[in-house]
Scaffold this active site. Structure first.
Site, PDB file in Angstrom:
ATOM      1  N   HIS A 195      -9.903  -4.049   8.907  1.00 58.63           N
ATOM      2  CA  HIS A 195      -9.060  -4.814   9.834  1.00 58.63           C
ATOM      3  C   HIS A 195      -8.421  -3.835  10.818  1.00 58.63           C
ATOM      4  CE1 HIS A 195      -8.660  -8.978   7.871  1.00 58.63           C
ATOM      5  NE2 HIS A 195      -9.675  -8.358   7.307  1.00 58.63           N
ATOM      6  N   TYR A 212       1.276 -12.485   9.944  1.00 57.61           N
ATOM      7  CA  TYR A 212       2.625 -12.402   9.392  1.00 57.61           C
ATOM      8  C   TYR A 212       3.487 -13.310  10.266  1.00 57.61           C
ATOM      9  CZ  TYR A 212       1.420  -8.320   6.492  1.00 57.61           C
ATOM     10  OH  TYR A 212       0.870  -7.476   5.557  1.00 57.61           O
ATOM     11  N   TYR A 261       1.966   0.928   8.876  1.00 59.36           N
ATOM     12  CA  TYR A 261       1.140  -0.034   8.143  1.00 59.36           C
ATOM     13  C   TYR A 261      -0.193   0.583   7.739  1.00 59.36           C
ATOM     14  CZ  TYR A 261      -0.611  -4.668   6.825  1.00 59.36           C
ATOM     15  OH  TYR A 261      -1.098  -5.740   6.125  1.00 59.36           O
TER      16      TYR A 261
HETATM   17  C1  DHB Z   1      -1.719  -9.110   0.875  1.00 52.09           C
HETATM   18  C2  DHB Z   1      -0.559  -8.782   0.205  1.00 52.09           C
HETATM   19  C3  DHB Z   1       0.476  -8.210   0.909  1.00 52.09           C
HETATM   20  O1  DHB Z   1       1.606  -7.875   0.275  1.00 52.09           O
HETATM   21  C4  DHB Z   1       0.375  -7.961   2.264  1.00 52.09           C
HETATM   22  O2  DHB Z   1       1.415  -7.424   2.934  1.00 52.09           O
HETATM   23  C5  DHB Z   1      -0.790  -8.269   2.928  1.00 52.09           C
HETATM   24  C6  DHB Z   1      -1.845  -8.849   2.223  1.00 52.09           C
HETATM   25  C7  DHB Z   1      -2.826  -9.734   0.128  1.00 52.09           C
HETATM   26  O3  DHB Z   1      -2.658  -9.984  -1.084  1.00 52.09           O
HETATM   27  O4  DHB Z   1      -3.874 -10.002   0.721  1.00 52.09           O
END
Ligand code: DHB
Ligand code: FAD
Length: 391
Positions: free
Chosen positions: A72, A201, A384
């Site tokens: 991604h 998000y 991130y």
């Molecule tokens: C997922 C879990 C997370 O805590 C996150 O920030 C992004 C994705 C997941 O389980 O896909």
């Protein structure tokens, strides 16, 4: 029984440590409470930082992540009903991988067992003894009832947030930095095609939602809820209604499907200081927990054990404990950066149940700043996708 490094817990931290140690010619034994099947079936994290993926590849356990996972290059931050893309690849030239934690564990267990590693599953009554001596012991009862005493040079406490290792650091020496959040995450797995190409998000006046994915036909989604919520009390229709209203805007709708797994997760931030006591070294969730919003937990576990493996390599090759003594100081720099990032993402995106209209508008101001500024977006992209593992 004797080994060089006794590892408590076969999660990402424990398994990765045993692999990194084997590469350095250091022996270990893993003592694990659960069965292999339970470990390989527990649904948890989904996002791997670029550095984690690179390390898995270097260690020869990255093949399935490459073929079955998905790269991604960005995420969408959604607020006021509009999507704003954070372009990781364009901003920092880095990416993340969507590849579930239980698949990483399946790959690690297979690789370790194929290499002849000693992993004891389904152990009970695990106790740590004499951790301040240079011959600490892990005592445990095996699945067949045999009581074993495993003498080690060093113990790695990799037994997660509910483990026993951390408690071997006396309360008089230990500081527990802890924060609970007044909300949890309602997580589901659903049979449905992907609704969007990248993770979403979403901030909304109804609360946070996260739209993630697992495979082209299985989707992972979360929404903010009361931490005491009973997941079984919700019908599928009610769950979809809640998710739809949190991502609504610009005609966007999630593709719905049968929900086949659901649970409520608490949200907390925790750091245990120190991360070392005598010959006991804590790594991963045994030493710290982050709220899941920044997707940092598994990645932080991997970063800890890389620092620990390097320190143990130096110990065995030089006899000096200097790098081991610095383990906590070195690992905790990244831990606190990740604590800050996870807290920041959480507080920017979740609705505070005790908050005021001011707080909601302040969050929107913050989201505008992050998405409209290259500097703001770059910080998010950098954190991130993960800081370099040498840090
Ligand atoms: C997922 C879990 C997370 O805590 C996150 O920030 C992004 C994705 C997941 O389980 O896909
Ligand atoms: P654990 O995975 O908890 O492993 C500890 C092991 O020790 C377990 O197998 C346990 O059975 C064993 N154990 C416990 N007690 C004992 C004992 N007394 N004796 C022997 N063995 C014992 N992180 C991310 O990076 N990205 C994400 O996207 C993400 N999403 C998440 C989503 C969810 C729903 C959850 C719950 C977590 C998420 N996390 C995420 C966090 C991540 O799953 C954890 O940070 C990670 O599992 C920590 O690994 P660990 O090896 O330190 O601990």
């Amino acid at each position: 029984m004797r080994t060089q490094v006794g590892i408590v817990g076969a999660g990402p931290a424990g398994l990765m440590l045993s692999l990194l140690l084997a590469e350095r010619g250091i022996d270990s034994v893993i003592v694990e409470a659960r069965s292999r099947t339970a470990i390989e079936q527990t649904i948890r994290a989904g996002v791997l930082e670029q550095g984690t993926v690179e390390l898995l590849k270097q260690c020869g356990v990255g093949d399935r992540a490459m073929t079955e996972g998905a790269r991604h290059d960005g995420i969408e931050l959604r607020f006021r009903g509009e999507g704003h893309r954070i372009d990781f690849a364009g901003l920092v030239g880095r990416s993340v991988w969507l590849y579930p934690q239980h698949e990483v564990l399946t790959d690690l267990i297979a690789a370790r067992l194929a290499a002849g590693a000693d992993i004891r599953f389904e152990c009970s009554d695990v106790e740590l003894r004499e951790v301040t001596s240079d011959r600490p012991v892990i005592a445990f009862t095996e699945a067949d009832g045999t009581r074993v005493e495993l003498e080690c040079d060093v113990i790695a406490g990799c037994d997660g947030s509910a483990g026993i290792s951390r408690k071997s650091i006396p309360a008089s020496v230990r500081t527990d930095h802890f924060r609970a959040y007044p909300f949890g995450w309602f997580g589901i797995l659903a049979e449905a095609p992907q609704s969007a190409p990248e993770l979403i998000y979403a901030h909304s006046e109804h609360g946070f939602a996260l739209i993630s994915t697992r495979t082209p036909t299985v989707q992972r989604m979360y929404f903010q809820c009361d931490p005491e919520e009973d997941a079984e009390a919700w019908s599928d229709d009610r769950i979809w209604e809640e998710l739809q209203k949190r991502v609504a805007g610009n005609g966007f709708r999630l593709i719905e499907g049968r929900i086949f797994q659901r649970s409520v997760l608490p949200m907390r931030s925790y750091v245990c200081e120190p991360m070392q006591y005598g010959r006991l070294f804590l790594a991963g969730d045994a030493a710290h927990t982050v709220p899941p919003t920044g997707a940092k937990g598994l990645n932080l576990a991997v970063a800890d054990v890389l620092v620990l493996a390097r320190a143990l390599e130096s110990f065995y090759s030089t006899g000096s404990t200097e790098r081991l003594e610095n383990y906590g100081a070195t690992a905790s720099r990244r831990v606190w950066r990740a604590q800050h990032f996870s807290w920041w993402m959480t507080s920017m995106l979740h609705l505070d149940p005790h908050g005021s209209p001011f707080d909601l508008r302040r969050q929107l101001g913050e989201l505008e700043s992050v998405t409209s500024s290259v500097a703001g977006s770059t910080y998010l992209a950098e954190a991130y996708t993960g800081w370099p593992l040498s840090l």
